[in-house]
Write a protein that holds these residues in place. Structure first.
Motif, PDB file in Angstrom:
ATOM      1  N   LEU A  90      23.012   1.298  31.100  1.00 47.32           N
ATOM      2  CA  LEU A  90      23.319   1.602  32.493  1.00 47.32           C
ATOM      3  C   LEU A  90      22.311   0.886  33.376  1.00 47.32           C
ATOM      4  O   LEU A  90      21.108   1.057  33.218  1.00 47.32           O
ATOM      5  CB  LEU A  90      23.261   3.111  32.737  1.00 47.32           C
ATOM      6  CG  LEU A  90      23.550   3.577  34.159  1.00 47.32           C
ATOM      7  CD1 LEU A  90      25.010   3.319  34.520  1.00 47.32           C
ATOM      8  CD2 LEU A  90      23.220   5.061  34.309  1.00 47.32           C
ATOM      9  N   TYR A  91      22.822   0.081  34.307  1.00 51.77           N
ATOM     10  CA  TYR A  91      21.981  -0.651  35.248  1.00 51.77           C
ATOM     11  C   TYR A  91      22.208  -0.120  36.654  1.00 51.77           C
ATOM     12  O   TYR A  91      23.290   0.368  36.981  1.00 51.77           O
ATOM     13  CB  TYR A  91      22.304  -2.141  35.216  1.00 51.77           C
ATOM     14  CG  TYR A  91      21.969  -2.813  33.906  1.00 51.77           C
ATOM     15  CD1 TYR A  91      20.689  -3.308  33.654  1.00 51.77           C
ATOM     16  CD2 TYR A  91      22.935  -2.950  32.914  1.00 51.77           C
ATOM     17  CE1 TYR A  91      20.386  -3.928  32.450  1.00 51.77           C
ATOM     18  CE2 TYR A  91      22.636  -3.565  31.705  1.00 51.77           C
ATOM     19  CZ  TYR A  91      21.363  -4.051  31.477  1.00 51.77           C
ATOM     20  OH  TYR A  91      21.056  -4.654  30.287  1.00 51.77           O
TER      21      TYR A  91
ATOM     22  N   GLN B  33      34.914  -9.544  28.301  1.00 52.30           N
ATOM     23  CA  GLN B  33      34.004  -8.436  28.533  1.00 52.30           C
ATOM     24  C   GLN B  33      34.476  -7.604  29.724  1.00 52.30           C
ATOM     25  O   GLN B  33      35.203  -8.092  30.596  1.00 52.30           O
ATOM     26  CB  GLN B  33      32.580  -8.940  28.783  1.00 52.30           C
ATOM     27  CG  GLN B  33      31.871  -9.400  27.530  1.00 52.30           C
ATOM     28  CD  GLN B  33      30.400  -9.665  27.776  1.00 52.30           C
ATOM     29  OE1 GLN B  33      30.029 -10.452  28.635  1.00 52.30           O
ATOM     30  NE2 GLN B  33      29.535  -8.992  27.004  1.00 52.30           N
ATOM     31  N   ILE B  34      34.038  -6.356  29.748  1.00 56.71           N
ATOM     32  CA  ILE B  34      34.452  -5.408  30.780  1.00 56.71           C
ATOM     33  C   ILE B  34      33.215  -4.889  31.493  1.00 56.71           C
ATOM     34  O   ILE B  34      32.221  -4.533  30.858  1.00 56.71           O
ATOM     35  CB  ILE B  34      35.240  -4.236  30.159  1.00 56.71           C
ATOM     36  CG1 ILE B  34      36.542  -4.750  29.531  1.00 56.71           C
ATOM     37  CG2 ILE B  34      35.529  -3.144  31.207  1.00 56.71           C
ATOM     38  CD1 ILE B  34      37.236  -3.727  28.653  1.00 56.71           C
ATOM     39  N   ILE B  35      33.300  -4.851  32.810  1.00 55.42           N
ATOM     40  CA  ILE B  35      32.243  -4.241  33.606  1.00 55.42           C
ATOM     41  C   ILE B  35      32.791  -2.966  34.229  1.00 55.42           C
ATOM     42  O   ILE B  35      33.911  -2.947  34.741  1.00 55.42           O
ATOM     43  CB  ILE B  35      31.688  -5.204  34.670  1.00 55.42           C
ATOM     44  CG1 ILE B  35      30.477  -4.591  35.385  1.00 55.42           C
ATOM     45  CG2 ILE B  35      32.770  -5.631  35.674  1.00 55.42           C
ATOM     46  CD1 ILE B  35      29.679  -5.595  36.200  1.00 55.42           C
TER      47      ILE B  35
ATOM     48  N   PRO C 177      22.524   3.875  45.988  1.00 56.58           N
ATOM     49  CA  PRO C 177      22.705   2.970  44.853  1.00 56.58           C
ATOM     50  C   PRO C 177      24.090   3.133  44.210  1.00 56.58           C
ATOM     51  O   PRO C 177      24.751   4.167  44.356  1.00 56.58           O
ATOM     52  CB  PRO C 177      21.619   3.396  43.858  1.00 56.58           C
ATOM     53  CG  PRO C 177      20.737   4.348  44.586  1.00 56.58           C
ATOM     54  CD  PRO C 177      21.545   4.929  45.696  1.00 56.58           C
ATOM     55  N   VAL C 178      24.488   2.093  43.481  1.00 58.73           N
ATOM     56  CA  VAL C 178      25.602   2.186  42.542  1.00 58.73           C
ATOM     57  C   VAL C 178      25.089   1.762  41.182  1.00 58.73           C
ATOM     58  O   VAL C 178      23.962   1.265  41.055  1.00 58.73           O
ATOM     59  CB  VAL C 178      26.813   1.317  42.975  1.00 58.73           C
ATOM     60  CG1 VAL C 178      27.387   1.804  44.295  1.00 58.73           C
ATOM     61  CG2 VAL C 178      26.450  -0.156  43.051  1.00 58.73           C
TER      62      VAL C 178
ATOM     63  N   CYS D 256      22.999  -7.447  42.927  1.00 56.70           N
ATOM     64  CA  CYS D 256      22.702  -7.761  41.530  1.00 56.70           C
ATOM     65  C   CYS D 256      23.803  -8.670  41.000  1.00 56.70           C
ATOM     66  O   CYS D 256      24.968  -8.492  41.352  1.00 56.70           O
ATOM     67  CB  CYS D 256      22.638  -6.482  40.708  1.00 56.70           C
ATOM     68  SG  CYS D 256      22.201  -6.732  38.977  1.00 56.70           S
ATOM     69  N   ALA D 257      23.434  -9.632  40.167  1.00 56.34           N
ATOM     70  CA  ALA D 257      24.403 -10.532  39.533  1.00 56.34           C
ATOM     71  C   ALA D 257      24.301 -10.390  38.026  1.00 56.34           C
ATOM     72  O   ALA D 257      23.200 -10.259  37.479  1.00 56.34           O
ATOM     73  CB  ALA D 257      24.144 -11.981  39.945  1.00 56.34           C
ATOM     74  N   VAL D 258      25.454 -10.423  37.348  1.00 51.37           N
ATOM     75  CA  VAL D 258      25.492 -10.291  35.893  1.00 51.37           C
ATOM     76  C   VAL D 258      26.527 -11.263  35.340  1.00 51.37           C
ATOM     77  O   VAL D 258      27.587 -11.450  35.937  1.00 51.37           O
ATOM     78  CB  VAL D 258      25.800  -8.832  35.475  1.00 51.37           C
ATOM     79  CG1 VAL D 258      27.139  -8.362  36.012  1.00 51.37           C
ATOM     80  CG2 VAL D 258      25.741  -8.659  33.969  1.00 51.37           C
TER      81      VAL D 258
END
Length: 198
Positions: A5-6, A22-24, A191-192, A14-16
């Motif tokens: 968990l980020y 893949q699933i976010i 935040p999220v 934020c970038a990922v």
């Protein structure tokens, strides 16, 4: 859903990186927070999720479960797999920026989703040529009968989430929107959180 968990801190971005498939999972932890969201083609940042192209592709102004998010080259870059919220999101409004806050009467620097997107990409060594129109998760901008719009708080609840599957190798950028002048975040940015899973 496995994975760490980020946090996307309040008022920040934020970038990922996601590989195809893949699933976010992006989580509206407080329920009241908007998350501006972009998907960029990892191989070519000039190709990105485009809300104007997506609206034409899905014949809707708000994507629903099963709908594709397409790029400015009209290719699916993501699929909205799951949405536990009432499904109220926005595809009409540009990311907040310096000029938006100036127009709202702010005279000092104010955090913005546009700057958050740039800084998040910069943090992983990348730069986009422009700030595309984001998918504004949970943002409640109803179109009224006279074609005006309203700026309203979210209708989601704490812990609601969406899951997006990458259809291309891509970079997902998220901004926990810092807007506190109009009530889209109940004037209290929070935040999220997110997970990534195969």
């Amino acid at each position: 859903m496995s994975g760490e968990l980020y946090t996307v801190p309040a008022r920040c971005g934020c970038a990922v990186r996601l590989r195809k498939g893949q699933i976010i999972r992006i989580i509206n932890t407080p329920g009241s927070q908007v998350c501006d969201t972009w998907l960029f083609n990892s191989d070519d940042l000039s190709e990105f999720s485009s809300m104007e192209h997506t609206r034409a592709y899905i014949d809707k102004i708000i994507p629903k479960e099963g709908d594709a998010l397409v790029t400015n080259q009209r290719r699916p870059i993501g699929t909205l797999l799951t949405d536990t919220s009432p499904g109220i999101h926005d595809t009409l409004i540009a990311a907040c920026d310096l000029h938006r806050y100036t127009n709202l009467g702010v005279t000092e620097y104010h955090d913005s989703c546009a700057d958050n997107m740039r800084l998040a990409l910069n943090a992983i060594g990348l730069r986009a040529r422009e700030v595309p129109q984001p998918l504004n998760l949970w943002m409640n901008i109803p179109v009224n009968a006279d074609n005006s719009i309203s700026w309203l708080p979210t209708v989601s609840k704490a812990g609601d989430y969406v899951e997006i599957r990458a259809e291309l190798d891509c970079i997902v950028v998220m901004s926990a929107c810092p807007q506190d002048i109009v009530p889209i975040n109940s004037c209290d940015p929070q935040p999220v959180h997110f997970y990534v899973a195969d």
